[in-house]
Design a protein around this motif. Structure first.
Motif, PDB file in Angstrom:
ATOM      1  N   ARG A 270      31.421  -9.307   4.311  1.00  0.00           N
ATOM      2  CA  ARG A 270      32.443  -9.980   4.720  1.00  0.00           C
ATOM      3  C   ARG A 270      32.403  -9.839   6.385  1.00  0.00           C
ATOM      4  O   ARG A 270      31.629  -8.878   6.781  1.00  0.00           O
ATOM      5  N   THR A 271      32.880 -10.742   7.149  1.00  0.00           N
ATOM      6  CA  THR A 271      32.669 -10.644   8.643  1.00  0.00           C
ATOM      7  C   THR A 271      34.225 -11.055   9.011  1.00  0.00           C
ATOM      8  O   THR A 271      35.003 -12.035   8.449  1.00  0.00           O
ATOM      9  N   GLU A 272      34.777 -10.368   9.967  1.00  0.00           N
ATOM     10  CA  GLU A 272      35.867 -10.540  10.647  1.00  0.00           C
ATOM     11  C   GLU A 272      36.029 -11.321  12.198  1.00  0.00           C
ATOM     12  O   GLU A 272      37.018 -11.779  12.516  1.00  0.00           O
ATOM     13  N   HIS A 273      34.812 -11.253  12.558  1.00  0.00           N
ATOM     14  CA  HIS A 273      34.889 -11.727  14.122  1.00  0.00           C
ATOM     15  C   HIS A 273      33.550 -12.034  14.540  1.00  0.00           C
ATOM     16  O   HIS A 273      32.543 -11.403  14.205  1.00  0.00           O
ATOM     17  N   VAL A 274      33.396 -13.264  14.979  1.00  0.00           N
ATOM     18  CA  VAL A 274      32.113 -13.888  15.253  1.00  0.00           C
ATOM     19  C   VAL A 274      32.314 -14.398  16.532  1.00  0.00           C
ATOM     20  O   VAL A 274      32.971 -15.496  16.679  1.00  0.00           O
ATOM     21  N   ALA A 275      31.419 -14.188  17.588  1.00  0.00           N
ATOM     22  CA  ALA A 275      31.508 -14.922  18.762  1.00  0.00           C
ATOM     23  C   ALA A 275      30.378 -14.662  19.689  1.00  0.00           C
ATOM     24  O   ALA A 275      29.899 -13.786  19.814  1.00  0.00           O
ATOM     25  N   GLY A 276      30.010 -15.785  20.427  1.00  0.00           N
ATOM     26  CA  GLY A 276      28.865 -15.718  21.494  1.00  0.00           C
ATOM     27  C   GLY A 276      27.650 -15.225  20.548  1.00  0.00           C
ATOM     28  O   GLY A 276      26.730 -14.928  21.218  1.00  0.00           O
ATOM     29  N   GLY A 277      27.514 -15.817  19.325  1.00  0.00           N
ATOM     30  CA  GLY A 277      26.027 -15.523  18.610  1.00  0.00           C
ATOM     31  C   GLY A 277      26.081 -14.090  17.961  1.00  0.00           C
ATOM     32  O   GLY A 277      25.002 -13.931  17.446  1.00  0.00           O
ATOM     33  N   LEU A 278      27.120 -13.097  18.134  1.00  0.00           N
ATOM     34  CA  LEU A 278      27.037 -11.943  17.460  1.00  0.00           C
ATOM     35  C   LEU A 278      28.210 -11.890  16.419  1.00  0.00           C
ATOM     36  O   LEU A 278      29.379 -12.544  16.628  1.00  0.00           O
ATOM     37  N   LEU A 279      27.858 -11.202  15.529  1.00  0.00           N
ATOM     38  CA  LEU A 279      28.955 -11.127  14.246  1.00  0.00           C
ATOM     39  C   LEU A 279      28.914  -9.522  13.915  1.00  0.00           C
ATOM     40  O   LEU A 279      27.957  -8.708  13.903  1.00  0.00           O
ATOM     41  N   ASN A 280      30.118  -9.157  13.408  1.00  0.00           N
ATOM     42  CA  ASN A 280      30.086  -7.778  12.469  1.00  0.00           C
ATOM     43  C   ASN A 280      30.167  -8.341  10.943  1.00  0.00           C
ATOM     44  O   ASN A 280      30.681  -9.117  10.561  1.00  0.00           O
ATOM     45  N   GLU A 281      29.116  -7.534  10.194  1.00  0.00           N
ATOM     46  CA  GLU A 281      29.075  -7.924   8.910  1.00  0.00           C
ATOM     47  C   GLU A 281      29.275  -6.473   7.694  1.00  0.00           C
ATOM     48  O   GLU A 281      28.785  -5.476   8.220  1.00  0.00           O
ATOM     49  N   ASP A 282      30.420  -6.571   7.220  1.00  0.00           N
ATOM     50  CA  ASP A 282      31.021  -5.421   6.506  1.00  0.00           C
ATOM     51  C   ASP A 282      30.599  -5.515   5.195  1.00  0.00           C
ATOM     52  O   ASP A 282      30.652  -6.621   4.363  1.00  0.00           O
ATOM     53  N   ALA A 283      29.963  -4.559   4.417  1.00  0.00           N
ATOM     54  CA  ALA A 283      29.373  -4.609   3.170  1.00  0.00           C
ATOM     55  C   ALA A 283      29.914  -3.249   2.352  1.00  0.00           C
ATOM     56  O   ALA A 283      30.098  -2.416   2.670  1.00  0.00           O
TER      57      ALA A 283
END
Length: 277
Positions: free
Chosen positions: A238-251
């Motif tokens: 899942r991801t909770e925040h996507v901005a400026g071409g960067l994202l966090n990915e939680d597995a």
């Protein structure tokens, strides 16, 4: 020896350990970062054992500095502290390029006795309800692409929840979540160190948001919470925040008994159609 066992094979060197990276574990021109993490952990655990320390991976926090390529790889662990219950270490992973070492990955690790931290369970996360593996969609049936034709994907039997594969046919849901099942294609079981590979084995969750091309990991922090039972592993990204071409990915990874055995968060870079059109 299994395919993964062969890929993690190391030999002693003057500065630590040396191995060989293969196209069999590559996506495009880069060797999968999860394999580099598993190699780094294997080398560190062996050095820790030689120093009288612990060998079970508890935490891994790494920064990726350049993409790995097929060929020789050098691993230099440094044991920082051996305590009664945990060992702290760092490791650098590099490859020779034109006669000079190029660093691929640098990480800090905590090693310990995994069995010591399994019980009691005071709070945990249950696996989501998804169709069983035989009702999910095999990644081998996906439309041909640089991803589906990669050597890396062929090393796994991956089954995706039908509700999360719209991206494969050009219709991403925009929810930013992927779910499914995973096991090694050769039938070998995955151990605790192999879970670090599993945490970086599914297609990037950014695909479900319309990203295009390679999604390199910038920083990765993963935790192993127990040795997985034999059988299928269940994954959710899942991801909770996507901005400026960067994202966090939680597995998150659950074993065949439904027990959470690993989880991670990574910072990744992705290109999105809205940004490149």
């Amino acid at each position: 020896m299994s395919e993964l066992g062969d890929a993690l094979r190391l030999a002693p060197s003057d500065t630590g350990w040396t191995g060989e990276l293969s196209n069999d574990w590559a996506i495009g021109e880069a060797v999968n970062g999860g394999l580099l993490m598993a190699l780094a952990t294997t080398a560190t655990a062996r050095s820790s054992e030689q120093a009288g320390g612990h060998v079970g991976p508890l935490s891994f926090s790494g920064v990726f500095l350049s993409p790995g390529a097929p060929g020789r790889v050098d691993l230099e662990p440094q044991i920082l502290r051996v305590g009664r219950s945990m060992t702290s270490a760092q490791v650098t992973v590099s490859q020779p390029v034109d006669g000079a070492p190029v660093e691929r990955l640098r990480a800090l690790l905590t090693l310990g006795d995994l069995d010591r931290y399994v019980e009691p369970v005071l709070k945990t996360v249950a696996a989501p309800e998804i169709p069983p593996p035989d009702k999910c969609v095999s990644a081998r049936g996906a439309p041909p692409s640089s991803l589906t034709q990669s050597g890396f994907l062929k090393r796994f039997d991956a089954r995706m929840d039908p509700a999360t594969i719209g991206w494969a046919t050009g219709e991403p849901s925009g929810d930013g979540e992927m779910r499914g099942w995973l096991r090694l294609a050769d039938g070998a079981e995955i151990d605790a160190i192999g879970l670090l590979l599993v945490l970086d084995s599914f297609p990037p969750v950014s695909f479900d948001l319309g990203s295009v091309g390679w999604v390199p990991t910038v920083e990765f922090t993963g935790y192993v919470r127990g040795k997985p039972a034999p059988g299928w592993l269940q994954l959710r990204l899942r991801t909770e925040h996507v901005a400026g071409g960067l994202l966090n990915e939680d597995a998150q990874v659950w074993d065949s008994t439904g027990r959470l055995v690993a989880h991670s968060r990574q910072l990744a870079s992705a290109r999105f159609r809205a940004l490149v059109e």
